[in-house]
Design a protein around this motif. Structure first.
Motif, PDB file in Angstrom:
ATOM      1  N   UNK A  25       0.810  -1.329   0.258  1.00  0.00           N
ATOM      2  CA  UNK A  25      -0.047  -0.080   0.029  1.00  0.00           C
ATOM      3  C   UNK A  25       0.731   1.263   0.045  1.00  0.00           C
ATOM      4  N   UNK A  26       2.204   1.248  -0.340  1.00  0.00           N
ATOM      5  CA  UNK A  26       3.022   2.402  -0.496  1.00  0.00           C
ATOM      6  C   UNK A  26       3.647   2.396  -1.840  1.00  0.00           C
ATOM      7  N   UNK A  27       3.956   3.762  -2.183  1.00  0.00           N
ATOM      8  CA  UNK A  27       4.497   3.810  -3.484  1.00  0.00           C
ATOM      9  C   UNK A  27       6.085   3.675  -3.308  1.00  0.00           C
ATOM     10  N   UNK A  35      15.749   9.585   4.716  1.00  0.00           N
ATOM     11  CA  UNK A  35      14.927  10.299   3.779  1.00  0.00           C
ATOM     12  C   UNK A  35      14.360   9.246   2.644  1.00  0.00           C
ATOM     13  N   UNK A  36      13.115   9.214   2.529  1.00  0.00           N
ATOM     14  CA  UNK A  36      12.455   8.423   1.215  1.00  0.00           C
ATOM     15  C   UNK A  36      11.817   9.253   0.451  1.00  0.00           C
ATOM     16  N   UNK A  37      12.102   8.871  -0.735  1.00  0.00           N
ATOM     17  CA  UNK A  37      11.663   9.849  -1.910  1.00  0.00           C
ATOM     18  C   UNK A  37      10.814   8.869  -2.690  1.00  0.00           C
ATOM     19  N   UNK A  38       9.557   9.346  -3.110  1.00  0.00           N
ATOM     20  CA  UNK A  38       8.882   8.125  -4.029  1.00  0.00           C
ATOM     21  C   UNK A  38       9.462   8.329  -5.282  1.00  0.00           C
ATOM     22  N   UNK A  39       9.428   7.031  -5.967  1.00  0.00           N
ATOM     23  CA  UNK A  39       9.803   6.917  -7.494  1.00  0.00           C
ATOM     24  C   UNK A  39       8.651   7.477  -8.398  1.00  0.00           C
ATOM     25  N   UNK A  40       9.165   8.414  -9.399  1.00  0.00           N
ATOM     26  CA  UNK A  40       8.306   8.855 -10.264  1.00  0.00           C
ATOM     27  C   UNK A  40       7.736   7.954 -11.247  1.00  0.00           C
ATOM     28  N   UNK A  45       1.581  -0.093  -4.425  1.00  0.00           N
ATOM     29  CA  UNK A  45       1.583  -1.467  -4.629  1.00  0.00           C
ATOM     30  C   UNK A  45       0.753  -2.276  -3.658  1.00  0.00           C
ATOM     31  N   UNK A  46      -0.358  -2.950  -3.890  1.00  0.00           N
ATOM     32  CA  UNK A  46      -1.200  -3.677  -2.936  1.00  0.00           C
ATOM     33  C   UNK A  46      -0.413  -4.693  -2.496  1.00  0.00           C
ATOM     34  N   UNK A  47      -0.702  -5.412  -1.237  1.00  0.00           N
ATOM     35  CA  UNK A  47       0.165  -6.371  -0.779  1.00  0.00           C
ATOM     36  C   UNK A  47       0.020  -7.630  -1.483  1.00  0.00           C
ATOM     37  N   UNK A  96       6.935  -6.295   2.887  1.00  0.00           N
ATOM     38  CA  UNK A  96       7.737  -5.271   2.547  1.00  0.00           C
ATOM     39  C   UNK A  96       9.112  -5.960   1.998  1.00  0.00           C
ATOM     40  N   UNK A  97       9.811  -4.987   1.121  1.00  0.00           N
ATOM     41  CA  UNK A  97      10.769  -5.462   0.276  1.00  0.00           C
ATOM     42  C   UNK A  97      11.897  -4.296   0.234  1.00  0.00           C
ATOM     43  N   UNK A  98      13.248  -4.760   0.506  1.00  0.00           N
ATOM     44  CA  UNK A  98      14.136  -3.448   0.043  1.00  0.00           C
ATOM     45  C   UNK A  98      15.181  -4.078  -0.535  1.00  0.00           C
ATOM     46  N   UNK A  99      15.661  -3.333  -1.862  1.00  0.00           N
ATOM     47  CA  UNK A  99      16.582  -3.817  -2.864  1.00  0.00           C
ATOM     48  C   UNK A  99      17.848  -2.966  -2.493  1.00  0.00           C
TER      49      UNK A  99
END
Length: 108
Positions: A25-27, A35-40, A45-47, A96-99
């Motif tokens: 549920x987040x961009x 600091x988080x910056x949304x990707x344009x 994304x839903x779960x 959640x996922x981090x790359x």
């Protein structure tokens, strides 16, 4: 439009960020420090969409392991972009996922 691992990896490299963060549920966002910056150009994304994203490069058995352990770290290679560290987590019933870039000299 579904987000792909190649898109996320390219965004990480292009932005020179520390990580790309994807949460249900987040961009998708790039992280530098705290600091988080949304990707344009990408929407939240839903779960379920995040689960499908993960299943595009993680075996189903590992996703089952994630539900038991709540955190899983692995490496994945994206053709022509390199190898990346991936941190998957379950927060309640949400993914959640981090790359992250693979440290130089690290073995996948």
């Amino acid at each position: 439009m579904a987000v792909t691992l190649a898109q996320v990896a390219k965004a990480l490299l292009d932005s020179k960020a520390e990580a790309v963060v994807l949460k249900a549920d987040g961009v998708p966002s790039v992280r530098n420090g705290t600091a988080l910056q949304p990707l344009t150009g990408l929407s939240a994304l839903s779960n379920q969409e995040l689960e499908h994203f993960c299943l595009s490069f993680v075996e189903r058995s590992k996703m089952v392991e994630l539900t038991l352990k709540k955190r899983l770290e692995l490496a994945c290679t994206v053709e022509s972009l390199g190898t990346f560290r991936v941190v998957l987590a379950m927060e309640g019933l949400r993914y959640s996922c981090q790359l992250l870039p693979m440290p130089a000299g690290a073995v996948a």
